[in-house]
Design an enzyme around this catalytic site. Structure first.
Site, PDB file in Angstrom:
ATOM      1  N   GLU A 171     -70.529 -44.529 156.298  1.00  0.00           N
ATOM      2  CA  GLU A 171     -70.902 -45.079 154.992  1.00  0.00           C
ATOM      3  C   GLU A 171     -72.392 -45.402 154.948  1.00  0.00           C
ATOM      4  O   GLU A 171     -73.100 -45.343 155.950  1.00  0.00           O
ATOM      5  CB  GLU A 171     -70.113 -46.367 154.711  1.00  0.00           C
ATOM      6  CG  GLU A 171     -68.966 -46.214 153.721  1.00  0.00           C
ATOM      7  CD  GLU A 171     -69.441 -46.196 152.278  1.00  0.00           C
ATOM      8  OE1 GLU A 171     -70.675 -46.114 152.044  1.00  0.00           O
ATOM      9  OE2 GLU A 171     -68.588 -46.241 151.378  1.00  0.00           O
TER      10      GLU A 171
ATOM     11  N   ASN B  17     -67.957 -51.651 145.300  1.00  0.00           N
ATOM     12  CA  ASN B  17     -68.432 -50.527 146.111  1.00  0.00           C
ATOM     13  C   ASN B  17     -69.848 -50.133 145.731  1.00  0.00           C
ATOM     14  O   ASN B  17     -70.718 -50.992 145.640  1.00  0.00           O
ATOM     15  CB  ASN B  17     -67.441 -49.370 146.034  1.00  0.00           C
ATOM     16  CG  ASN B  17     -67.192 -48.748 147.393  1.00  0.00           C
ATOM     17  OD1 ASN B  17     -68.110 -48.533 148.175  1.00  0.00           O
ATOM     18  ND2 ASN B  17     -65.936 -48.451 147.700  1.00  0.00           N
TER      19      ASN B  17
ATOM     20  N   ASP C 268     -66.798 -43.975 145.032  1.00  0.00           N
ATOM     21  CA  ASP C 268     -67.191 -44.755 146.205  1.00  0.00           C
ATOM     22  C   ASP C 268     -68.695 -45.001 146.139  1.00  0.00           C
ATOM     23  O   ASP C 268     -69.178 -45.612 145.204  1.00  0.00           O
ATOM     24  CB  ASP C 268     -66.753 -44.026 147.475  1.00  0.00           C
ATOM     25  CG  ASP C 268     -66.621 -44.943 148.678  1.00  0.00           C
ATOM     26  OD1 ASP C 268     -67.421 -45.882 148.803  1.00  0.00           O
ATOM     27  OD2 ASP C 268     -65.741 -44.710 149.527  1.00  0.00           O
TER      28      ASP C 268
END
Length: 311
Positions: A25, A155, A204
């Site tokens: 991420e 997010n 996301d």
């Protein structure tokens, strides 16, 4: 059929790393040192890498933090701030790591995606079991401001080129929001719906380009989608991994899109079907990104043990 299958494709990404991540991420370009930073959240690891020939990324260092590493940002001096489970961690230039006070609580709750705003204040959201997750901002004068407190899973974050619009993602509702934002004072307006994803994919991580289009990593959709400022999907990058987690523009010319992916929640059959899941990918999509915001650094390290009211 994949979501957004009707949207024109932009190109084919290439594999950039050889190390798979459980929950890769938060790719972040460090323009001062010419490095890419990213995290493997549940492992609590921050990675440093440099671009290699042909769009590959050479891993230079893996830095372990005490618990989860939801996001990382860096200051001009090279200090890091990392969103831990319930607190922020700070890594000095000499490698010393210190912990901030606990700001959130709960065994199933943790900090998630975060980025500096145009003034260098660290903005970060929470992930947990409730529909009351938060998006908060760590101010430079030891306060923490709550921007949202009714999210399913806070997010991705991104600002327009001039810093006057803030995009934010609420993943489980499949919604992307936008609001007015004062880049100097941080005053935020009421959020409004920018787009709601169809089908099985979830929004996301996000980033913007120099044309103020929004790029969205679609978790469960195996793609990245480019949106116009009007909220219309106008381009798609298919990624050979179902769980596409985040995107950012990187490189000296900010012309390389870095895409992170994850193996989290994939079955054994899916891991066989998608052997590249969890790797990083790169592509040059023909547009450039915006200059990344740097964290304000040591001046913003202080944080209270409780949150202030919603702005």
């Amino acid at each position: 059929m994949r979501p957004f299958a009707h949207i024109p494709t932009i190109g084919t990404p290439r594999v950039a790393t050889g190390v798979p991540h459980f929950l890769g991420e938060g790719p972040t370009w460090d323009p001062v040192r010419g490095e890419l930073l990213w995290v493997d959240i549940m492992a609590g690891d921050v990675y440093r890498g440099r671009f290699a020939y042909g769009g590959g990324i050479q891993i230079e260092e893996r830095i372990a933090f005490p618990d989860t590493a939801g996001a990382v940002a860096i200051s001009r001096a090279g200090e890091m701030v990392v969103a831990g489970t319930h607190r922020l961690y700070f890594r000095a230039v000499d490698g010393t790591v210190t912990a901030g006070p606990e700001v959130i609580g709960g065994d199933e709750r943790r900090f998630n995606d975060g980025k500096p705003d145009p003034a260098g204040r660290f903005v970060v959201g929470t992930k947990g079991p409730t529909s009351e997750e938060q998006l908060v901002r760590f101010e430079t004068d030891s306060r923490v401001t709550v921007l949202d407190d009714d999210l399913s899973l806070s997010n991705g974050l991104a600002w327009t080129r001039d810093g006057r619009l803030l995009y934010s993602v609420d993943t489980l509702t499949r919604r992307i929001f936008v609001r007015d934002y004062d880049p100097e004072s941080g005053k935020a307006g009421a959020r409004r719906l920018f787009s709601e994803l169809p089908g099985d994919g979830y929004p996301d991580g996000i980033t913007t380009d120099a044309d103020d289009h929004l790029w969205v990593a679609v978790w469960g959709g195996g793609c990245v989608v480019r949106y116009s400022p009007a909220g219309e999907p106008v381009g798609r990058i298919d990624v050979p991994a179902p769980h596409v987690s985040c995107v950012t523009f990187a490189g000296p010319d900010l012309d390389t899109l870095v895409i992170t992916t994850a193996t989290e929640n994939l079955t054994d059959e899916q891991l066989v079907q998608y052997p590249l899941a969890g790797l990083l990918f790169t592509i040059r999509p023909g547009v450039r990104g915006n200059h990344p915001h740097l964290w304000a650094g040591a001046a913003s390290r202080l944080a209270p043990t409780s949150l202030e009211g919603t702005e």
